[in-house]
Design a protein around this motif. Structure first.
Motif, PDB file in Angstrom:
ATOM      1  N   MET A  25       0.834  -1.182   0.000  1.00  0.00           N
ATOM      2  CA  MET A  25       0.000   0.000   0.000  1.00  0.00           C
ATOM      3  C   MET A  25       0.885   1.255   0.000  1.00  0.00           C
ATOM      4  O   MET A  25       1.849   1.348   0.755  1.00  0.00           O
ATOM      5  N   LYS A  26       0.533   2.183  -0.840  1.00  0.00           N
ATOM      6  CA  LYS A  26       1.306   3.428  -0.912  1.00  0.00           C
ATOM      7  C   LYS A  26       1.139   4.240   0.369  1.00  0.00           C
ATOM      8  O   LYS A  26       0.096   4.202   1.009  1.00  0.00           O
ATOM      9  N   LYS A  27       2.173   4.966   0.721  1.00  0.00           N
ATOM     10  CA  LYS A  27       2.086   5.794   1.925  1.00  0.00           C
ATOM     11  C   LYS A  27       2.028   7.284   1.618  1.00  0.00           C
ATOM     12  O   LYS A  27       1.783   8.079   2.499  1.00  0.00           O
ATOM     13  N   TYR A  28       2.277   7.652   0.366  1.00  0.00           N
ATOM     14  CA  TYR A  28       2.190   9.065   0.007  1.00  0.00           C
ATOM     15  C   TYR A  28       1.682   9.221  -1.415  1.00  0.00           C
ATOM     16  O   TYR A  28       1.672   8.287  -2.206  1.00  0.00           O
ATOM     17  N   LYS A  29       1.275  10.453  -1.680  1.00  0.00           N
ATOM     18  CA  LYS A  29       0.889  10.844  -3.037  1.00  0.00           C
ATOM     19  C   LYS A  29       1.531  12.191  -3.298  1.00  0.00           C
ATOM     20  O   LYS A  29       2.063  12.840  -2.388  1.00  0.00           O
ATOM     21  N   PHE A  30       1.486  12.623  -4.551  1.00  0.00           N
ATOM     22  CA  PHE A  30       1.981  13.944  -4.896  1.00  0.00           C
ATOM     23  C   PHE A  30       0.852  14.950  -4.743  1.00  0.00           C
ATOM     24  O   PHE A  30      -0.278  14.683  -5.123  1.00  0.00           O
ATOM     25  N   THR A  31       1.174  16.112  -4.177  1.00  0.00           N
ATOM     26  CA  THR A  31       0.147  17.130  -3.929  1.00  0.00           C
ATOM     27  C   THR A  31      -0.225  17.907  -5.188  1.00  0.00           C
ATOM     28  O   THR A  31      -1.245  18.579  -5.200  1.00  0.00           O
ATOM     29  N   GLY A  32       0.598  17.859  -6.197  1.00  0.00           N
ATOM     30  CA  GLY A  32       0.417  18.694  -7.382  1.00  0.00           C
ATOM     31  C   GLY A  32       1.280  19.947  -7.318  1.00  0.00           C
ATOM     32  O   GLY A  32       1.478  20.629  -8.316  1.00  0.00           O
ATOM     33  N   LEU A  43      11.736   7.894  -2.836  1.00  0.00           N
ATOM     34  CA  LEU A  43      11.267   7.562  -1.482  1.00  0.00           C
ATOM     35  C   LEU A  43      10.431   6.296  -1.537  1.00  0.00           C
ATOM     36  O   LEU A  43       9.395   6.261  -2.214  1.00  0.00           O
ATOM     37  N   SER A  44      10.861   5.288  -0.812  1.00  0.00           N
ATOM     38  CA  SER A  44      10.174   4.002  -0.800  1.00  0.00           C
ATOM     39  C   SER A  44       8.802   4.120  -0.140  1.00  0.00           C
ATOM     40  O   SER A  44       8.612   4.874   0.819  1.00  0.00           O
ATOM     41  N   HIS A  45       7.855   3.341  -0.640  1.00  0.00           N
ATOM     42  CA  HIS A  45       6.525   3.254  -0.022  1.00  0.00           C
ATOM     43  C   HIS A  45       6.511   2.252   1.123  1.00  0.00           C
ATOM     44  O   HIS A  45       5.585   2.237   1.927  1.00  0.00           O
ATOM     45  N   SER A  46       7.519   1.392   1.220  1.00  0.00           N
ATOM     46  CA  SER A  46       7.576   0.438   2.322  1.00  0.00           C
ATOM     47  C   SER A  46       8.409   1.039   3.454  1.00  0.00           C
ATOM     48  O   SER A  46       9.137   2.000   3.261  1.00  0.00           O
ATOM     49  N   VAL A  53      15.792   7.152  -0.542  1.00  0.00           N
ATOM     50  CA  VAL A  53      15.576   7.121   0.901  1.00  0.00           C
ATOM     51  C   VAL A  53      14.627   5.962   1.160  1.00  0.00           C
ATOM     52  O   VAL A  53      13.546   5.894   0.560  1.00  0.00           O
ATOM     53  N   TYR A  54      15.029   5.051   2.048  1.00  0.00           N
ATOM     54  CA  TYR A  54      14.186   3.880   2.294  1.00  0.00           C
ATOM     55  C   TYR A  54      14.454   3.301   3.675  1.00  0.00           C
ATOM     56  O   TYR A  54      15.264   3.843   4.429  1.00  0.00           O
ATOM     57  N   GLY A  55      13.780   2.204   3.999  1.00  0.00           N
ATOM     58  CA  GLY A  55      13.849   1.623   5.336  1.00  0.00           C
ATOM     59  C   GLY A  55      13.049   2.503   6.275  1.00  0.00           C
ATOM     60  O   GLY A  55      11.893   2.818   5.995  1.00  0.00           O
ATOM     61  N   ASP A  56      13.660   2.923   7.365  1.00  0.00           N
ATOM     62  CA  ASP A  56      13.005   3.814   8.331  1.00  0.00           C
ATOM     63  C   ASP A  56      13.730   5.159   8.405  1.00  0.00           C
ATOM     64  O   ASP A  56      13.627   5.882   9.395  1.00  0.00           O
ATOM     65  N   ALA A  59      23.189   9.015  -4.013  1.00  0.00           N
ATOM     66  CA  ALA A  59      23.245   8.781  -2.574  1.00  0.00           C
ATOM     67  C   ALA A  59      22.077   7.915  -2.100  1.00  0.00           C
ATOM     68  O   ALA A  59      21.001   7.914  -2.695  1.00  0.00           O
ATOM     69  N   GLN A  60      22.328   7.210  -0.993  1.00  0.00           N
ATOM     70  CA  GLN A  60      21.300   6.388  -0.368  1.00  0.00           C
ATOM     71  C   GLN A  60      21.284   6.676   1.125  1.00  0.00           C
ATOM     72  O   GLN A  60      22.341   6.715   1.764  1.00  0.00           O
ATOM     73  N   VAL A  61      20.090   6.851   1.658  1.00  0.00           N
ATOM     74  CA  VAL A  61      19.893   7.017   3.101  1.00  0.00           C
ATOM     75  C   VAL A  61      18.901   5.939   3.500  1.00  0.00           C
ATOM     76  O   VAL A  61      17.795   5.889   2.960  1.00  0.00           O
ATOM     77  N   TYR A  62      19.301   5.074   4.433  1.00  0.00           N
ATOM     78  CA  TYR A  62      18.435   3.944   4.763  1.00  0.00           C
ATOM     79  C   TYR A  62      18.700   3.444   6.172  1.00  0.00           C
ATOM     80  O   TYR A  62      19.552   3.984   6.882  1.00  0.00           O
ATOM     81  N   GLY A  63      17.980   2.404   6.555  1.00  0.00           N
ATOM     82  CA  GLY A  63      18.037   1.922   7.928  1.00  0.00           C
ATOM     83  C   GLY A  63      17.284   2.908   8.802  1.00  0.00           C
ATOM     84  O   GLY A  63      16.212   3.377   8.426  1.00  0.00           O
ATOM     85  N   ASP A  64      17.839   3.242   9.946  1.00  0.00           N
ATOM     86  CA  ASP A  64      17.249   4.244  10.844  1.00  0.00           C
ATOM     87  C   ASP A  64      17.994   5.573  10.750  1.00  0.00           C
ATOM     88  O   ASP A  64      17.956   6.386  11.670  1.00  0.00           O
ATOM     89  N   ALA A  65      18.689   5.800   9.663  1.00  0.00           N
ATOM     90  CA  ALA A  65      19.517   6.999   9.500  1.00  0.00           C
ATOM     91  C   ALA A  65      18.681   8.266   9.454  1.00  0.00           C
ATOM     92  O   ALA A  65      17.517   8.248   9.056  1.00  0.00           O
ATOM     93  N   ARG A  66      19.311   9.377   9.846  1.00  0.00           N
ATOM     94  CA  ARG A  66      18.682  10.693   9.825  1.00  0.00           C
ATOM     95  C   ARG A  66      19.614  11.672   9.126  1.00  0.00           C
ATOM     96  O   ARG A  66      20.821  11.675   9.386  1.00  0.00           O
ATOM     97  N   VAL A  67      19.050  12.501   8.265  1.00  0.00           N
ATOM     98  CA  VAL A  67      19.783  13.599   7.638  1.00  0.00           C
ATOM     99  C   VAL A  67      18.951  14.841   7.902  1.00  0.00           C
ATOM    100  O   VAL A  67      17.763  14.887   7.537  1.00  0.00           O
TER     101      VAL A  67
END
Length: 119
Positions: free
Chosen positions: A1-8, A45-48, A65-68, A81-89
């Motif tokens: 299931m998708k978690k976001y949509k584009f606002t336009g 941005l991953s939907h999972s 950007v994926y994972g958590d 670049a990839q940001v994943y796991g529990d990483a924060r930027v």
């Protein structure tokens, strides 16, 4: 299931069209209807998982950007670049090139992580 949509809502940035995202389901403190940051497309941005891009943060190019992972503030993630796991930027941080930020790593403030760096 998708978690976001584009606002336009879009913005032009370096010859790329970035799209504002909006949550369509609840996860990790994000509620349906909450606006997120700016991404180039669904590959950015991953939907999972619970990954999210907040506020004025931008993810573009072939970056992912994926994972958590969370990207927020005025942060930028781009290139390959990839940001994943529990990483924060956050803050004014930039992650770009072939850099990877993963695990529980935090990149914040005015930090730059680039090239083939792994944090």
């Amino acid at each position: 299931m998708k978690k976001y949509k584009f606002t336009g809502e879009t913005m032009e940035f370096l010859d790329q069209t970035l799209h504002r995202i909006q949550a369509v389901r609840a996860f990790n403190g994000v509620n349906p209807g909450d606006n997120g940051g700016w991404i180039l497309g669904e590959k950015s941005l991953s939907h999972s998982g619970d990954a999210w891009v907040y506020g004025n943060a931008q993810v573009y190019g072939d970056a992912q950007v994926y994972g958590d992972a969370q990207v927020y503030g005025d942060a930028r993630v781009y290139g390959n670049a990839q940001v994943y796991g529990d990483a924060r930027v956050s803050g004014n941080a930039w992650v770009y090139g072939n850099a990877q930020v993963s695990g529980n790593a935090w990149v914040c403030g005015n930090a730059w992580v680039y090239g083939n760096a792994q944090v």
